[in-house]
Design an enzyme around this catalytic site. Structure first.
Site, PDB file in Angstrom:
ATOM      1  N   ASP A 490       3.201   6.192  -8.866  1.00 62.43           N
ATOM      2  CA  ASP A 490       2.578   5.613  -7.679  1.00 62.43           C
ATOM      3  C   ASP A 490       1.075   5.508  -7.934  1.00 62.43           C
ATOM      4  O   ASP A 490       0.447   6.455  -8.413  1.00 62.43           O
ATOM      5  CB  ASP A 490       2.889   6.521  -6.473  1.00 62.43           C
ATOM      6  CG  ASP A 490       2.411   5.927  -5.171  1.00 62.43           C
ATOM      7  OD1 ASP A 490       1.189   5.808  -4.994  1.00 62.43           O
ATOM      8  OD2 ASP A 490       3.261   5.599  -4.333  1.00 62.43           O
ATOM      9  N   ILE A 491       0.484   4.364  -7.650  1.00 64.20           N
ATOM     10  CA  ILE A 491      -0.960   4.174  -7.833  1.00 64.20           C
ATOM     11  C   ILE A 491      -1.727   5.039  -6.838  1.00 64.20           C
ATOM     12  O   ILE A 491      -1.436   5.018  -5.627  1.00 64.20           O
ATOM     13  CB  ILE A 491      -1.340   2.692  -7.658  1.00 64.20           C
ATOM     14  CG1 ILE A 491      -0.617   1.839  -8.700  1.00 64.20           C
ATOM     15  CG2 ILE A 491      -2.848   2.502  -7.768  1.00 64.20           C
ATOM     16  CD1 ILE A 491      -0.817   0.349  -8.514  1.00 64.20           C
ATOM     17  N   GLU A 533       3.162   0.166  -3.738  1.00 66.88           N
ATOM     18  CA  GLU A 533       2.463   0.506  -4.971  1.00 66.88           C
ATOM     19  C   GLU A 533       3.270   1.488  -5.803  1.00 66.88           C
ATOM     20  O   GLU A 533       2.735   2.211  -6.640  1.00 66.88           O
ATOM     21  CB  GLU A 533       1.073   1.102  -4.650  1.00 66.88           C
ATOM     22  CG  GLU A 533       1.095   2.450  -3.931  1.00 66.88           C
ATOM     23  CD  GLU A 533       1.124   2.321  -2.411  1.00 66.88           C
ATOM     24  OE1 GLU A 533       0.727   3.266  -1.741  1.00 66.88           O
ATOM     25  OE2 GLU A 533       1.541   1.273  -1.894  1.00 66.88           O
TER      26      GLU A 533
END
Length: 613
Positions: A490-491, A533
């Protein structure tokens, strides 16, 4: 608009009324609002001096106009009033009532009742030997089949209408048929043909100043462009429709333009714009009738609430949509059921109820497979209908030619040979065309399958395909005794990226992250985007230690990359959760939940790190 207004004319009307009805019909061709007001005034001024037959013609017109504006209840009242005044439906007014009532029933999800009325209209049209109303009846029945995804029957009856309209040389009705047939070709994924037909109709409407029909055609064109993923062109068409609907002061058409634009921006993941146009539509929603429009409205609202992470509101809204959709016959409304399940999946994922999401995903996939299979079968049947029709026309021409040759006694060996050669060449051409269409259908099916499984923004596998592939690969690994691991990452602080650089900057970060991570994924493995994301890597025949090495390479590559956006540089990091399947994990959902827990631990440890078991 496909119902010919001339259906309502009849010889028994007084001459002055015939003139007034012709004026109403001419106004209707340009602007149904003007025609509505004209007929209302005509009725108010002359009601006491008109016969029941004359009044029936006026009420039938008013019912048709209200149907155009989406006012179904008022339309039905006026049609019933017109019907009571008629002694028999075996005339042009009776057929007009049947056609408008049939379209009204179809628009409210009552396809079977609608079908009966259209066949009754066809029967009466043949009995009174009126080609104009027969063409309108064929077109009405075809439109019903189109709305209910029976594309073969739709095309067959449009073809019947087309032959008659061509014979009558009615250019306006031909333009209506082109815009209607475009919808069928779009259903069959022949978007080039659909767009071409729609453009032909729009050009005719523009050249002859039929702005109201042009407005409706732009709406249909926008829907076709959206289905063909030509989102920018769809937006142009929606805005043209919106401008014309404001010019006509037509609230229902303003609503459909705004809700269409909102749905388009949802596809583009521009949620701010989607919310803006949905609010414009919401102001007009109270006057919208019909189950399809209402269900679509609630589904768009629920998607926006999902984006705002408001699961309670989203659940309540999608329940309203479900209540409407469940009243519709599933086999004839598979697309509505698929949309419903897609939104319910999003809600379940937002609530981290992955088991429910997975079950909903399986049911959605079942419906989608059923829909796609139906489309493919319809496509094959459609081409058979086309060839059968063309061959019948050819045979008729050959029979006529033989008759002429017999009459003048000019049957010679040379002419017989020429005829044989023509038949052989024709048969060869038919075979060549058939193979071309089969080839194009196979190629189109492959392309559609790829598009259905691909995330539009990043070109990675989408969530639906990633989960389906994961389950399949896990079963293979268990049967073969091979290791199976997954990586969720996950960003970090992605919301801050969106807030700082806007959605365009966020999109650029997602695209670059997808490209960077995909460099470290083997050809036999899959990397998919499963959330805003959030990404999921499926690694078959991979141990935990090997998966950790892959995760570390991706982490380092993401941290070292620099994303250029509008003369600025964006630097990001990502957090990772890695898990390997083992007997204590019952299925893929359990494995996914473990990896997801490790991802959240990575977040809590300060982000930009990897956590595993």
């Amino acid at each position: 608009m496909c119902v010919c207004s001339q259906l309502l004319a009849n010889q028994v009307h007084p001459s002055w009324l015939k003139i007034e009805l012709d004026k109403a019909d001419n106004l209707n061709d340009r602007n149904p609002n003007l025609s509505l007001n004209f007929v209302k005034k005509l009725l108010a001024d002359h009601k006491n001096e008109l016969s029941d037959y004359d009044l029936s013609a006026l009420y039938s017109r008013l019912g048709t106009y209200h149907f155009y504006f989406g006012q179904y209840e008022q339309s039905l009242k006026l049609l019933n009033k017109s019907k009571k005044l008629l002694k028999t439906l075996n005339n042009r007014i009776g057929v007009s009532i049947l056609l408008t009532h049939g379209m009204l029933l179809d628009s409210t999800g009552k396809a079977s009742e609608s079908e009966d009325l259209f066949y009754q209209a066809i029967k009466i049209s043949k009995e009174i030997e009126d080609l104009e109303i027969l063409a309108d009846s064929y077109a009405g029945l075809a439109g019903m089949y189109d709305l209910n995804h029976n594309d073969v029957e739709a095309l067959k009856y449009y073809q019947k209408a087309y032959v008659i309209v061509q014979e009558l040389n009615d250019e306006l009705d031909m333009a209506y048929l082109n815009t209607n047939m475009a919808s069928v070709y779009a259903n069959l994924k022949d978007f080039n043909k659909a767009i071409s037909l729609q453009n032909t109709a729009i050009t005719y409407f523009q050249n002859n100043d039929y702005k109201y029909d042009e407005m409706l055609a732009h709406y249909s064109q926008a829907v076709i462009y959206k289905r063909d993923k030509q989102f920018e062109r769809a937006l142009v068409s929606y805005n043209k429709m919106l401008a014309l609907s404001l010019e006509f002061n037509e609230p229902s058409k303003v609503y459909f333009a705004n809700i269409g634009i909102s749905m388009l921006y949802l596809k583009l993941e521009n949620f701010e714009k989607a919310q803006e146009y949905w609010l414009q539509a919401e102001q007009l929603f109270s006057d919208i009738e019909g189950p399809y429009s209402k269900a679509h409205h609630y589904l768009v609202k629920a998607q926006l609430e999902v984006n705002d992470k408001n699961t309670k509101l989203a659940f309540n809204t999608v329940s309203k949509a479900q209540e409407i959709i469940f009243t519709l016959e599933q086999d004839k409304n598979l697309d509505m059921y698929i949309l419903l399940y897609d939104v319910k999946i999003d809600i379940a994922v937002l609530e981290e109820d992955y088991k429910t999401a997975f079950e909903l995903q399986k049911e959605g996939k079942r419906l989608n497979d059923k829909y796609q299979n139906a489309v493919r079968e319809d496509a094959r049947s459609k081409y058979k209908v086309m060839f059968d029709t063309e061959q019948t026309l050819l045979n008729n021409k050959l029979l006529e030619r033989d008759k002429q040759l017999s009459t003048i006694a000019l049957e010679s060996a040379k002419q017989e040979q020429q005829l044989k050669n023509m038949i052989i060449i024709t048969a060869a051409l038919f075979i060549a065309v058939l193979f071309f269409f089969i080839y194009r259908q196979i190629r189109t099916s492959k392309k559609l399958n790829r598009l259905a499984n691909t995330d539009v923004l990043t070109q990675l596998a989408n969530r639906r395909y990633t989960f389906s592939h994961s389950e399949l690969e896990l079963k293979k690994s268990i049967n073969n005794g091979k290791a199976f691991s997954i990586i969720i990452f996950d960003i970090d602080h992605f919301k801050k990226v969106n807030d700082t650089y806007g959605h365009a900057g966020g999109d650029e970060v997602l695209i670059n992250t997808a490209k960077t991570a995909n460099k470290f994924i083997r050809e036999q493995d899959v990397l998919g985007r499963i959330g805003g994301e959030e990404f999921l890597a499926i690694l078959s025949n991979t141990s935990l230690s090997q998966a950790l090495e892959v995760a570390q390479r991706i982490q380092e590559a993401i941290e070292s990359q620099s994303v250029s956006f509008e003369d600025e540089t964006i630097n990001i990091t990502a957090s990772f959760g890695v898990a390997q399947f083992s007997p204590d994990k019952e299925d893929f959902i359990s494995l996914f939940q473990h990896a997801d827990e490790y991802l959240y631990k990575a977040k809590n440890l300060g982000r930009n790190c990897i956590v595993s078991e």
